[in-house]
Design a protein around this motif. Structure first.
Motif, PDB file in Angstrom:
ATOM      1  N   PHE A 288      77.871 -77.816  66.438  1.00  0.00           N
ATOM      2  CA  PHE A 288      77.237 -76.579  66.879  1.00  0.00           C
ATOM      3  C   PHE A 288      78.285 -75.552  67.313  1.00  0.00           C
ATOM      4  O   PHE A 288      78.202 -74.377  66.951  1.00  0.00           O
ATOM      5  CB  PHE A 288      76.286 -76.897  68.035  1.00  0.00           C
ATOM      6  N   VAL A 289      79.273 -75.984  68.074  1.00  0.00           N
ATOM      7  CA  VAL A 289      80.338 -75.073  68.513  1.00  0.00           C
ATOM      8  C   VAL A 289      81.071 -74.501  67.310  1.00  0.00           C
ATOM      9  O   VAL A 289      81.333 -73.295  67.226  1.00  0.00           O
ATOM     10  CB  VAL A 289      81.330 -75.798  69.446  1.00  0.00           C
ATOM     11  N   ASN A 290      81.398 -75.365  66.361  1.00  0.00           N
ATOM     12  CA  ASN A 290      82.130 -74.916  65.180  1.00  0.00           C
ATOM     13  C   ASN A 290      81.319 -73.934  64.347  1.00  0.00           C
ATOM     14  O   ASN A 290      81.846 -72.971  63.785  1.00  0.00           O
ATOM     15  CB  ASN A 290      82.526 -76.120  64.320  1.00  0.00           C
ATOM     16  N   ALA A 291      80.009 -74.169  64.265  1.00  0.00           N
ATOM     17  CA  ALA A 291      79.145 -73.287  63.480  1.00  0.00           C
ATOM     18  C   ALA A 291      78.988 -71.920  64.128  1.00  0.00           C
ATOM     19  O   ALA A 291      78.842 -70.904  63.437  1.00  0.00           O
ATOM     20  CB  ALA A 291      77.776 -73.936  63.290  1.00  0.00           C
ATOM     21  N   LEU A 292      79.004 -71.877  65.461  1.00  0.00           N
ATOM     22  CA  LEU A 292      78.834 -70.606  66.168  1.00  0.00           C
ATOM     23  C   LEU A 292      80.132 -69.832  66.338  1.00  0.00           C
ATOM     24  O   LEU A 292      80.108 -68.615  66.522  1.00  0.00           O
ATOM     25  CB  LEU A 292      78.242 -70.858  67.559  1.00  0.00           C
ATOM     26  N   ARG A 293      81.255 -70.513  66.302  1.00  0.00           N
ATOM     27  CA  ARG A 293      82.540 -69.879  66.606  1.00  0.00           C
ATOM     28  C   ARG A 293      82.773 -68.647  65.734  1.00  0.00           C
ATOM     29  O   ARG A 293      82.638 -68.691  64.510  1.00  0.00           O
ATOM     30  CB  ARG A 293      83.675 -70.874  66.414  1.00  0.00           C
ATOM     31  N   TYR A 294      83.138 -67.543  66.388  1.00  0.00           N
ATOM     32  CA  TYR A 294      83.380 -66.285  65.681  1.00  0.00           C
ATOM     33  C   TYR A 294      84.833 -66.224  65.251  1.00  0.00           C
ATOM     34  O   TYR A 294      85.744 -66.418  66.054  1.00  0.00           O
ATOM     35  CB  TYR A 294      83.061 -65.105  66.602  1.00  0.00           C
ATOM     36  N   ARG A 295      85.040 -65.922  63.973  1.00  0.00           N
ATOM     37  CA  ARG A 295      86.392 -65.881  63.424  1.00  0.00           C
ATOM     38  C   ARG A 295      86.685 -64.520  62.801  1.00  0.00           C
ATOM     39  O   ARG A 295      86.956 -64.408  61.618  1.00  0.00           O
ATOM     40  CB  ARG A 295      86.580 -66.997  62.399  1.00  0.00           C
ATOM     41  N   GLY A 296      86.598 -63.502  63.648  1.00  0.00           N
ATOM     42  CA  GLY A 296      86.983 -62.170  63.203  1.00  0.00           C
ATOM     43  C   GLY A 296      86.183 -61.631  62.041  1.00  0.00           C
ATOM     44  O   GLY A 296      86.733 -61.250  61.019  1.00  0.00           O
ATOM     45  N   GLY A 297      84.853 -61.611  62.200  1.00  0.00           N
ATOM     46  CA  GLY A 297      84.029 -61.015  61.158  1.00  0.00           C
ATOM     47  C   GLY A 297      82.993 -61.977  60.598  1.00  0.00           C
ATOM     48  O   GLY A 297      82.107 -61.570  59.866  1.00  0.00           O
ATOM     49  N   GLN A 298      83.155 -63.268  60.907  1.00  0.00           N
ATOM     50  CA  GLN A 298      82.172 -64.232  60.411  1.00  0.00           C
ATOM     51  C   GLN A 298      82.041 -65.385  61.385  1.00  0.00           C
ATOM     52  O   GLN A 298      82.934 -65.655  62.176  1.00  0.00           O
ATOM     53  CB  GLN A 298      82.584 -64.766  59.039  1.00  0.00           C
ATOM     54  N   GLN A 299      80.889 -66.066  61.309  1.00  0.00           N
ATOM     55  CA  GLN A 299      80.700 -67.273  62.108  1.00  0.00           C
ATOM     56  C   GLN A 299      81.418 -68.420  61.422  1.00  0.00           C
ATOM     57  O   GLN A 299      81.801 -68.334  60.246  1.00  0.00           O
ATOM     58  CB  GLN A 299      79.207 -67.610  62.238  1.00  0.00           C
ATOM     59  N   GLY A 300      81.600 -69.502  62.172  1.00  0.00           N
ATOM     60  CA  GLY A 300      82.162 -70.695  61.592  1.00  0.00           C
ATOM     61  C   GLY A 300      81.136 -71.369  60.701  1.00  0.00           C
ATOM     62  O   GLY A 300      80.073 -70.818  60.410  1.00  0.00           O
ATOM     63  N   GLY A 301      81.434 -72.554  60.301  1.00  0.00           N
ATOM     64  CA  GLY A 301      80.505 -73.303  59.473  1.00  0.00           C
ATOM     65  C   GLY A 301      80.524 -74.752  59.866  1.00  0.00           C
ATOM     66  O   GLY A 301      81.335 -75.173  60.677  1.00  0.00           O
ATOM     67  N   PRO A 302      79.622 -75.533  59.309  1.00  0.00           N
ATOM     68  CA  PRO A 302      79.609 -76.964  59.617  1.00  0.00           C
ATOM     69  C   PRO A 302      80.956 -77.600  59.324  1.00  0.00           C
ATOM     70  O   PRO A 302      81.626 -77.260  58.360  1.00  0.00           O
ATOM     71  CB  PRO A 302      78.505 -77.502  58.688  1.00  0.00           C
ATOM     72  N   ALA A 303      81.358 -78.533  60.192  1.00  0.00           N
ATOM     73  CA  ALA A 303      82.650 -79.197  60.014  1.00  0.00           C
ATOM     74  C   ALA A 303      82.643 -80.026  58.747  1.00  0.00           C
ATOM     75  O   ALA A 303      81.634 -80.531  58.316  1.00  0.00           O
ATOM     76  CB  ALA A 303      82.925 -80.080  61.221  1.00  0.00           C
TER      77      ALA A 303
END
Length: 303
Positions: A288-303
């Motif tokens: 969940f943390v990885n999916a929500l993490r913001y990476r400068g213009g986009q959210q993260g995704g499933p590990a």
């Protein structure tokens, strides 16, 4: 008196195997160490639990009664522990979150809409409010708030870009009231307040221009704790509202709201997911943390 679970577990193994040799081998301990453990348990209880003969090991009446009592409990504990350990490997279980309403709609839900169908064993429980909840005592796995509101002892993960606030009112409202030129002019306006658990009980309107910083405690006829109601009141001309820019811009573009004091609203820390520790997170929470993490213009995704 509390008994050592290891001793009871050792007794249960010997009682079922009816052999110290096989039990010790299966447990990875010496036969003498296992025998000593059982002898100490018998001494603590004050009764003999096992009968030892050259042909094997038998149960006394007290031993049979104890086995009938503890065996189901030990099996249940083992099952629960195994289930918990599996959470480290398999994304499963319930995650409880406390979150601000705007972040739920604009950030969290779009991520969940994609994530949950892929992981049917994950269950999400979200409480939307504006309280600065103690997520530890409240039993939450994490919380979502603006960065400036998060305690320094929490781990904070950005889940969206920095945010600029906007001061807005309807064309009708500003047709009846003068346009504010400075934040101090808002003291003459009917401001729509947001109820927020804090020392003052209200969300403080913060402004800045250059090196100058200003915080206002505004007044008005309406106090709400709903972003939708705050927006509706502003559009209906009931007062001036202070809200995240991304919520205001579509209404400004549609002509339903007018933005003022734009040069007094600098960028500030955006939405963050926060939680108390990085130690041993479940696979579901890590995902969940990885999916929500913001990476400068986009959210993260499933590990």
């Amino acid at each position: 008196m509390r008994r050592n679970l290891d001793s009871l577990a050792a007794f249960a193994v010997v009682a079922k195997e009816r052999s110290f040799t096989r039990s010790a081998a299966g447990m990875g301990v010496s036969k003498s160490a296992l025998s000593q453990t059982i002898r100490k348990l018998e001494e603590e209880l004050g009764v003999r639990l096992l009968t030892r003969t050259t042909r094997g090991v038998g149960l006394t009446e007290a031993g049979r009664n104890l086995l009938q009592t503890v065996a189901p409990c030990l099996e249940e504990i083992e099952t629960k522990v195994t289930t918990i350990m599996e959470l480290r490997e398999k994304p499963a279980g319930t995650l409880r979150l406390s979150a601000g309403e705007p972040a739920v709609h604009s950030i969290v839900y779009p991520v969940l809409r994609k994530l949950l169908p892929q992981y049917p064993d994950i269950r999400i429980e979200i409480t939307t409010d504006y309280g600065l909840n103690d997520i530890v005592t409240g039993g939450y796995d994490g919380g979502i708030r603006l960065g400036k509101l998060i305690s320094r002892d929490m781990i904070a993960v950005p889940i969206g870009p920095d945010i600029r606030m906007a001061v807005v009112g309807s064309p009708d409202y500003f047709g009846r009231h003068p346009i504010p030129e400075t934040p101090q002019d808002l003291t003459l306006h009917n401001c729509i307040q947001l109820r927020y658990p804090s020392p003052t009980g209200m969300f403080i309107w913060a402004f800045g221009r250059g090196a100058e910083r200003l915080e206002l405690r505004v007044e008005g006829q309406i106090v709400v704790n709903s972003t939708a109601l705050r927006m509706a009141a502003a559009i209906d001309g009931l007062g001036v509202a202070y809200m995240p820019e991304d919520q205001a811009i579509p209404e400004v573009a549609a002509g339903r709201l007018v933005r003022v004091l734009e040069n007094w609203c600098p960028l500030g820390a955006g939405w963050h997911l926060y939680y108390p520790s990085r130690r041993n997170p479940s696979a579901a929470f890590g995902l969940f943390v990885n999916a929500l993490r913001y990476r400068g213009g986009q959210q993260g995704g499933p590990a």
